[in-house]
Scaffold this motif. Structure first.
Motif, PDB file in Angstrom:
ATOM      1  N   GLN A 254     -50.594   0.153  42.817  1.00 25.00           N
ATOM      2  CA  GLN A 254     -51.356   0.726  41.703  1.00 25.00           C
ATOM      3  C   GLN A 254     -51.667   2.186  41.997  1.00 25.00           C
ATOM      4  O   GLN A 254     -51.715   2.612  43.150  1.00 25.00           O
ATOM      5  CB  GLN A 254     -52.656  -0.041  41.496  1.00 25.00           C
ATOM      6  CG  GLN A 254     -52.468  -1.488  41.051  1.00 25.00           C
ATOM      7  CD  GLN A 254     -53.788  -2.147  40.699  1.00 25.00           C
ATOM      8  OE1 GLN A 254     -54.694  -1.513  40.158  1.00 25.00           O
ATOM      9  NE2 GLN A 254     -53.905  -3.434  41.005  1.00 25.00           N
ATOM     10  N   ASP A 255     -51.904   2.952  40.957  1.00 27.72           N
ATOM     11  CA  ASP A 255     -52.256   4.360  41.137  1.00 27.72           C
ATOM     12  C   ASP A 255     -53.557   4.470  41.930  1.00 27.72           C
ATOM     13  O   ASP A 255     -54.443   3.609  41.833  1.00 27.72           O
ATOM     14  CB  ASP A 255     -52.419   5.054  39.782  1.00 27.72           C
ATOM     15  CG  ASP A 255     -51.080   5.290  39.100  1.00 27.72           C
ATOM     16  OD1 ASP A 255     -50.033   5.153  39.771  1.00 27.72           O
ATOM     17  OD2 ASP A 255     -51.070   5.589  37.888  1.00 27.72           O
ATOM     18  N   TRP A 256     -53.646   5.534  42.704  1.00 25.56           N
ATOM     19  CA  TRP A 256     -54.891   5.838  43.396  1.00 25.56           C
ATOM     20  C   TRP A 256     -55.907   6.326  42.382  1.00 25.56           C
ATOM     21  O   TRP A 256     -55.545   7.080  41.475  1.00 25.56           O
ATOM     22  CB  TRP A 256     -54.643   6.910  44.466  1.00 25.56           C
ATOM     23  CG  TRP A 256     -55.866   7.333  45.203  1.00 25.56           C
ATOM     24  CD1 TRP A 256     -56.648   8.425  44.947  1.00 25.56           C
ATOM     25  CD2 TRP A 256     -56.472   6.643  46.311  1.00 25.56           C
ATOM     26  NE1 TRP A 256     -57.699   8.464  45.828  1.00 25.56           N
ATOM     27  CE2 TRP A 256     -57.615   7.381  46.662  1.00 25.56           C
ATOM     28  CE3 TRP A 256     -56.172   5.480  47.015  1.00 25.56           C
ATOM     29  CZ2 TRP A 256     -58.450   6.994  47.708  1.00 25.56           C
ATOM     30  CZ3 TRP A 256     -56.996   5.101  48.060  1.00 25.56           C
ATOM     31  CH2 TRP A 256     -58.124   5.848  48.384  1.00 25.56           C
ATOM     32  N   PRO A 257     -57.182   5.923  42.457  1.00 24.07           N
ATOM     33  CA  PRO A 257     -57.815   5.169  43.548  1.00 24.07           C
ATOM     34  C   PRO A 257     -57.880   3.660  43.326  1.00 24.07           C
ATOM     35  O   PRO A 257     -58.494   2.962  44.121  1.00 24.07           O
ATOM     36  CB  PRO A 257     -59.209   5.768  43.581  1.00 24.07           C
ATOM     37  CG  PRO A 257     -59.507   6.076  42.159  1.00 24.07           C
ATOM     38  CD  PRO A 257     -58.202   6.527  41.553  1.00 24.07           C
ATOM     39  N   GLN A 258     -57.276   3.148  42.226  1.00 24.79           N
ATOM     40  CA  GLN A 258     -57.363   1.714  41.965  1.00 24.79           C
ATOM     41  C   GLN A 258     -56.770   0.877  43.101  1.00 24.79           C
ATOM     42  O   GLN A 258     -57.245  -0.223  43.401  1.00 24.79           O
ATOM     43  CB  GLN A 258     -56.649   1.367  40.654  1.00 24.79           C
ATOM     44  CG  GLN A 258     -57.370   1.832  39.397  1.00 24.79           C
ATOM     45  CD  GLN A 258     -57.173   3.307  39.121  1.00 24.79           C
ATOM     46  OE1 GLN A 258     -56.276   3.916  39.694  1.00 24.79           O
ATOM     47  NE2 GLN A 258     -58.003   3.868  38.242  1.00 24.79           N
TER      48      GLN A 258
END
Length: 769
Positions: A564-568
């Motif tokens: 997942q994309d940061w910060p997720q």
């Protein structure tokens, strides 16, 4: 007339009666005293001191020399306190600790300057109004008997005892109320996991790096010094000496093993830059450079450091014209340039993003590897884009380049691409960067580039900006031709090749495939595919091979989906943790991951930030010496503090390092019976959760503490959570180092220790190593 003559029988009778009465009174008196003492012991609260305020007896040492001076290490190196640093005294706690359900440990920040001794092995227990002694039942019988024989006296005695009891209860309530008002962070009795290590699951679900690394030599338990294997006494003593080595203040035991290097048959593949560890860990202390000072705080440290802390000028001479590093009075300054980005790293970073928008710094691309990092300005400025960079370079003629990086507050390790795999799992880096890193990628079947292929995620990018990409010299043209053929055979796709007009350099960006289709369609199997039995995650002392690992396939296979994309990605359990898989702590893996994260958030928020007397504004470089899921690093990231955490997964622990990378953090494998590949004085804070008790039987505590002393900066902190017995032993060892014990706490055979390294160094040198 009455006779005056006395009857002898009466005299005897009266005398006997008198003696009996006296004996009875004396007996009753002794009973009363005994009852009073037993009753008082059962009800009078005992004063406890849970915070050690022992000051090192020999702290007046001059930093940078081994002669005595009037400087106090606890007051800052050479009297220089970090900027805006407020000294926080430690505090003692009396009576029952203030048990708070939402807090973890004892606040050691505030006190009145007084302290009492907390004996090793003592534990803080809840205040009890009745004694648990085995003899209490007998005492009660005696008390009842005395009450029958002497009701008046016992009534008076009972009143006296009740008075004492009431006074002590009032005192206890007063202390308890005071503690609550001061909002001390104390352990939660109900939440036993706060001190206790949750039982590690022993199922075969989790393999270890040791078992994965098939060629790793068996750990030599018998190599440990017999003195270290013995249980340390409470009166531990050790004659510390300075390391007598040619590397002096820059000594790295596994990289400066002169005797082992002399015995090498070849250095063709940089064998002399690889790790060659002593059979037994050194127990000497590394001296400080002359004139050493407290490091400059981040972010100012990115631009300048104290010259005396890293007094090396070769890079100034070699690379000053490329804006690597310059000398300016008492400072070494870093303009932010590099060989390929003389006009600044930020422009270069943004140029890469503009060249390929899919890079998405700090969103899709979070964790990268920088090969041949120099002074790590590239990684240092990627912090501005929320990217974490694992920078590495060898300890070579480019003197102290990694040491410069760490002194600046930029993560880096000393390593070389030689004959062995790098100590990282496979398929974990979102991107790999090489800016004229001087690595011959194309030779010997592309063995070194194939190592990058092992480390790169499917769909990840290799960013290469070196002279073969844009120069037309015959050698460069030949190398580019060979690299083009090699990357094509590896199924890497050249997605971008463009020139930066400002810096006058070009970059080539390659992408690793996300499936095995290209591999299966190749006309020639060169490079060959690795054997199916070859584990891409095995990397501890595993030789390099000129082969490629297939991309793992399947819905739940690691690498088939991008994180997942940061910060997720930091908070989400990796998709590839199977529902049937049991986690390290015994719960289903995904639940175990989340539980660990919540645990460390509580510990950090409720204890570490306010309860240990740590000035977190002075903390930049942090190491978690025994990470599991990386929850400690993630919890610190949540605080928004300007620091980074190097997470270490030990080779005999469950192999959870891929999870740490999946959530957007980084680390490497290590065996703490050997020295770490970093320079002395690299870290501001070391954190060890149930590590030392696992090392006692393998290599002993003394060599590991000596290694902690080596890599920790003066005024740096060591936080240990471990068994109470181990905590007690560690406390005795660090006191011989003249470290300051900021907190020592134990309960239910579990404990916590927070200590601060001082500037003390011994004056005598050890024999040559």
């Amino acid at each position: 007339m009455a006779s005056d003559k006395r009857n002898p029988r009466n005299d005897i009778k009266n005398g006997s009666s008198y003696c009996s009465s006296a004996t009875l009174i004396l007996f009753v008196a002794l009973c009363l005293v005994g009852v009073w003492m037993m009753t008082s012991a059962a009800v009078v609260p005992v004063e406890f001191n849970v915070v050690r305020t022992d000051k090192s007896e020999n702290k007046d040492q001059n930093v940078g020399s081994n002669s005595d001076s009037n400087s106090n290490p606890s007051e800052g190196i050479l009297g220089n306190k970090p900027e805006n640093f407020e000294e926080k005294p430690v505090e003692k706690v009396k009576g029952e600790p203030n048990w708070n359900k939402d807090t973890e440990f004892i606040d050691s920040n505030r006190n009145n300057g007084n302290s009492e001794t907390f004996n090793e092995g003592d534990k803080i227990s809840k205040f009890e109004k009745t004694s648990g002694d085995q003899g209490s039942e007998n005492t009660q019988k005696e008390k009842d008997q005395n009450e029958k024989e002497n009701p008046a006296e016992m009534s008076e005695e009972k009143t006296f005892v009740e008075k004492i009891n009431n006074e002590d209860t009032e005192k206890y309530e007063s202390i308890k109320e005071k503690d609550q008002n001061e909002k001390e962070n104390l352990p939660n009795v109900a939440q036993t996991e706060l001190l206790k290590e949750t039982g590690t699951n022993t199922s075969t679900t989790w393999s270890t790096q040791y078992s994965e690394s098939k060629t790793e030599n068996e750990i030599q338990a018998n190599n440990s010094n017999s003195n270290h294997d013995k249980k340390l006494s409470k009166k531990f003593s050790f004659s510390w000496k300075l390391c007598n080595v040619t590397a002096g203040p820059d000594y790295i035991p596994c990289l400066d093993n002169v005797n082992a290097i002399k015995k090498l048959r070849s250095t063709k593949h940089y064998e002399h830059r690889e790790r060659h560890c002593p059979d037994v860990g050194p127990t000497c202390l590394v001296p400080l450079p002359n004139g050493y000072k407290s490091p400059i705080k981040w972010p100012k440290s990115r631009d300048k450091i104290w010259y005396n802390n890293v007094p090396h000028t070769k890079l100034v001479q070699y690379k000053g014209h490329q804006n690597w590093v310059k000398e300016s009075g008492e400072y070494l300054t870093f303009p932010g340039g590099g060989t390929q980005f003389k006009h600044g790293a930020l422009h270069y970073i943004d140029f890469i993003q503009q060249s390929l928008s899919e890079i998405e710094w700090g969103k899709r691309t979070r964790v990268i590897l920088d090969v041949g990092c120099g002074v790590a300005s590239f990684g240092g400025y990627l912090f501005d884009r929320d990217v974490l960079t694992m920078s590495f370079a060898p300890k070579d003629e480019h003197e102290a380049q990694v040491q410069f990086a760490l002194e600046r507050g930029i993560p880096a390790v000393s390593a070389v691409m030689g004959t062995k795999r790098l100590p990282f799992p496979g398929a974990v880096f979102d991107a790999v960067h090489c800016a004229r890193c001087r690595v011959p990628w194309h030779i010997e079947g592309g063995k070194l580039l194939l190592e990058l292929n092992r480390l790169l995620r499917p769909g990840g990018y290799f960013i290469w900006s070196a002279t073969p990409v844009y120069q037309k010299l015959a050698e460069d043209v030949e190398i580019w031709k060979a690299m083009s053929a090699l990357t094509k055979a590896m199924c890497w796709k050249l997605v971008k090749k463009t020139k930066d007009r400002v810096n006058g350099v070009s970059i080539a960006i390659f992408k690793k495939p996300t499936d095995n289709n290209c591999y299966e369609k190749r006309a020639e199997s060169d490079p060959a595919m690795c054997q199916q039995s070859d584990d891409p995650d095995a990397s501890w002392n595993v030789p390099l091979q000129a082969c490629m690992h297939k991309v793992r396939m399947g819905f739940r296979a690691r690498g088939t989906q991008w994180p997942q994309d940061w910060p997720q990605r930091q908070v989400a359990a990796p998709y590839w943790l199977k529902e049937s898989q049991i986690g390290v702590y015994g719960k289903p893996a995904a639940e175990d991951f989340k539980s660990d994260y919540e645990h460390w958030k509580r510990v950090v928020k409720d204890s570490y930030l306010n309860g240990l007397g740590v000035d977190w504004s002075a903390v930049r470089n942090v190491m978690d010496m025994r990470a599991v899921y990386g929850g400690f690093a993630a919890a610190l990231k949540e605080t928004k503090l300007q620091l980074w955490v190097m997470s270490i997964v030990t080779i005999d622990s469950p192999d959870t390092l891929p999870i740490i990378y999946e959530r957007g953090h980084f680390g490497l494998y290590h065996d703490w019976c050997e020295s770490f590949s970093t320079y002395p004085r690299s870290y501001d804070l070391l954190h060890a959760d149930h590590l030392f008790s696992k090392l006692k039987s393998r290599c002993g505590l003394v060599p590991v503490i000596a290694e902690a002393d080596r890599i920790l900066r003066p005024e740096g902190k060591l936080i240990v959570r471990d068994r109470a017995e181990t905590i007690s032993e560690l406390e005795e060892i660090v006191k011989t180092l003249n470290w300051e014990v900021r907190m020592s706490y134990s309960k239910d055979n579990e404990g916590l220790l927070c200590v601060q390294k001082t500037a003390w160094r011994p004056t005598d040198y050890d024999a040559n190593i």
